[in-house]
Design a protein around this motif. Structure first.
Motif, PDB file in Angstrom:
ATOM      1  N   ALA B  33       6.193  -5.256  -1.188  1.00 50.99           N
ATOM      2  CA  ALA B  33       6.130  -4.031  -0.375  1.00 50.99           C
ATOM      3  C   ALA B  33       5.618  -2.852  -1.210  1.00 50.99           C
ATOM      4  O   ALA B  33       4.803  -2.033  -0.738  1.00 50.99           O
ATOM      5  CB  ALA B  33       7.507  -3.715   0.200  1.00 50.99           C
ATOM      6  N   ILE B  34       6.103  -2.783  -2.452  1.00 52.39           N
ATOM      7  CA  ILE B  34       5.658  -1.670  -3.322  1.00 52.39           C
ATOM      8  C   ILE B  34       4.162  -1.782  -3.594  1.00 52.39           C
ATOM      9  O   ILE B  34       3.418  -0.785  -3.536  1.00 52.39           O
ATOM     10  CB  ILE B  34       6.470  -1.690  -4.634  1.00 52.39           C
ATOM     11  N   ASP B  35       3.726  -3.024  -3.882  1.00 51.30           N
ATOM     12  CA  ASP B  35       2.288  -3.206  -4.149  1.00 51.30           C
ATOM     13  C   ASP B  35       1.455  -2.841  -2.930  1.00 51.30           C
ATOM     14  O   ASP B  35       0.403  -2.186  -3.059  1.00 51.30           O
ATOM     15  CB  ASP B  35       2.023  -4.655  -4.553  1.00 51.30           C
ATOM     16  N   ALA B  36       1.927  -3.276  -1.746  1.00 48.85           N
ATOM     17  CA  ALA B  36       1.171  -2.954  -0.530  1.00 48.85           C
ATOM     18  C   ALA B  36       1.111  -1.448  -0.321  1.00 48.85           C
ATOM     19  O   ALA B  36       0.063  -0.890   0.048  1.00 48.85           O
ATOM     20  CB  ALA B  36       1.822  -3.627   0.677  1.00 48.85           C
ATOM     21  N   ARG B  37       2.234  -0.783  -0.564  1.00 43.24           N
ATOM     22  CA  ARG B  37       2.245   0.674  -0.376  1.00 43.24           C
ATOM     23  C   ARG B  37       1.341   1.359  -1.390  1.00 43.24           C
ATOM     24  O   ARG B  37       0.588   2.282  -1.055  1.00 43.24           O
ATOM     25  CB  ARG B  37       3.668   1.209  -0.518  1.00 43.24           C
ATOM     26  N   ARG B  40      -2.108   0.877  -0.373  1.00 43.66           N
ATOM     27  CA  ARG B  40      -2.431   1.738   0.773  1.00 43.66           C
ATOM     28  C   ARG B  40      -2.602   3.195   0.328  1.00 43.66           C
ATOM     29  O   ARG B  40      -3.543   3.888   0.753  1.00 43.66           O
ATOM     30  CB  ARG B  40      -1.300   1.632   1.795  1.00 43.66           C
TER      31      ARG B  40
END
Lengths: 237, 270
Positions: B33-37, B40
């Motif tokens: 989730a952190i990587d995706a955020r 983004r």
């Protein structure tokens, strides 16, 4: 007064037994695993997220940062092992505020098991990083004479890890128990709050020491040069 | 014994299981989730940087266009100012010329009016004088003015010197057509006969004479032949009368009268 929760046995069949250490450990495992699963069921990759997700992200990022600060350049490789060490010891200490709870880390068996895990994990990470020969060669560094001292150092630091954590947690439990008999009202509460602090400090110390040992094991020793020494960033590639 | 080795082994196993559980339920999802955020956010930041660069580029273009527009406007204003100034001068010149033309026309009209007035006065004076003279002559000599004028005209023709007669004869001798006698009134038969006789004497040949009446010719008689003309009129007398009248008007002292009298003196020939 019992010094260790190992002495509280709920069920036993021959060599197998279920004591308070194992029972509370399973309880902690369930709390950690189920809590993590509940929070991470609906993770948000956007800018808005739940407070529990926020809390877990803060914890994970802080652990990752600490591992990196120790000197491990790829902290995510070691995050599961070191982070679980820290979280297990920290949650075990935090739960001491619950009545009737016996922290598993107050058992020398538990701390010895954790220390043994570190004792095994350090060479495994080192061998994976450097290869078996180079890792074993690192015991003769800087000279062959240092080989027995290095082996003794590994054993003694594992023992120190186990005894340090056990002594701190057990002594805090003992002090609170003794104070309950002497001054039953206010002072034990203060000591329990202080115990929370020392429990967190112990969790930090244990996991940081494990990280330092792993960092030392994964450090690649380069041959000496007559020129200027290599920059610090080249310690681990 | 503080260490229970079964518990040690079980706790080690428990810890390894916990590591696996935490890796599955905590670290992997949270890090994903952190990587995706972060990805983004990085995309948003990159997009923002791109938009910022575009905005800066558009701002520069806008500023450039503004500068070019200002420069173009200044040059157009300068050119237009010059054109307006020249157009103003041209229009002023045109207006001045129009005013001058109108003024000249007006002066001409005034002059014509004065001249017509003068001519009307002259004609009226001539008619009055003519009427007075005719009446006076009629009263005094019991003869009409026309007879007297014809007599005077005949007498003057006969009183010419020989040299003048020769000149007239040579001038009238080649006349292709008849001799024309013009007068303001119909001459009586006696005067016509007298004039025909004088004409025959002057030309030394019998020449047909045609009499014509010209109302404008109030002041006498004309004899025309071969482009030559012999006339008697009272124009000289009337000119002196006109001069006297003009001096009388000027003596009136009014500016309009003065300009009119001046205009009378400048009257174009009719």
């Amino acid at each position: 007064m019992r010094l260790s929760p190992d002495e509280v046995i709920y069920w036993q069949h021959g060599l197998f037994k279920i004591n308070a250490t194992l029972a509370f450990t399973w309880g902690l495992m369930i709390v950690l695993a189920v809590g993590s699963k509940l929070v991470t069921r609906h993770l948000s990759a956007g800018l808005s997220r739940s407070r529990w997700q926020n809390l877990l992200e803060i914890i994970v990022i802080a652990i990752e940062k600490q591992i990196e600060d120790v000197g491990l350049r790829h902290p995510r490789r070691y995050l599961a092992f070191l982070g679980t060490l820290f979280l297990f010891i920290a949650v075990a200490s935090l739960c001491t505020v619950l009545p009737g709870y016996k922290p598993p880390t107050g058992s020398l068996s538990t701390t010895a098991a954790l220390a043994l895990c570190v004792f095994v994990a350090v060479p495994l990470f080192g061998i994976r990083r450097q290869g078996l020969f180079r890792y074993l060669a690192s015991y003769t560094h800087p000279t062959v004479i240092m080989l027995p001292f290095n082996i003794i150092g590994d054993l003694s630091r594992t023992l120190a890890l186990a005894v340090r954590l056990f002594g701190n947690i057990m002594s805090e439990e003992m002090i609170v128990g003794i104070l309950l008999t002497i001054t039953p009202f206010l002072f034990p509460i203060v000591m329990t709050v202080l115990g929370l602090l020392t429990g967190m400090v112990q969790a930090y110390i244990f996991s940081i020491l494990a990280a330092v040992y792993i960092a030392a094991a994964t450090q690649i020793h380069k041959p000496r040069r007559t020129a200027a020494p290599a920059p610090a960033s080249n310690r681990e590639t | 014994m503080l260490i229970d080795w079964f518990t040690v082994g079980a706790q080690a196993l428990n810890f390894l299981i916990l590591v696996g559980l935490m890796q599955r339920f905590l670290y992997k999802p949270i890090l994903r989730a952190i990587d995706a955020r972060e990805k983004r956010v990085a995309m948003v930041l990159a997009e923002a940087e791109m938009k910022k660069a575009e905005a800066i580029k558009e701002r520069d273009e806008f500023n450039g266009r503004n500068a070019a527009f200002d420069q173009q406007r200044a040059s157009l204003m300068s050119r237009m100012t010059g054109e307006v100034a020249s157009e103003r001068l041209r229009l002023l010149d045109e207006a001045r010329q129009a005013v001058d033309a109108w003024s000249a026309k007006r002066m001409e009209a005034v002059r014509n009016d004065a001249c017509q007035l003068s001519q009307a006065i002259s004609r009226r004076a001539q008619q009055e004088v003519f009427a007075i003279v005719r009446k006076t002559l009629g009263d005094l000599a019991a003869a009409s003015l026309e007879e007297r004028m014809a007599d005077v005209f005949v007498r003057q023709l006969r009183a010419l010197t020989e040299k003048e007669k020769e000149g007239l004869k040579s001038a009238f001798s080649g006349a292709p057509g008849p001799v024309i006698v013009r007068s303001a009134f119909d001459l009586p038969a006696a005067q016509r006969a007298a004039i025909e006789g004088v004409a025959a004497e002057l030309m030394a040949v019998a020449t047909p004479v045609r009499f014509e009446t010209a109302p404008d010719l109030v002041s006498g008689i004309e004899l025309i032949a071969s482009g030559q003309k012999i006339a008697w009129n009272i124009a000289a007398y009337l000119l002196s009368l006109e001069k006297g009248v003009g001096e009388l008007i000027e003596a009136g002292g009014q500016p309009e009268a003065g300009s009119e009298s001046k205009a009378v003196g400048l009257c174009p020939e009719q």
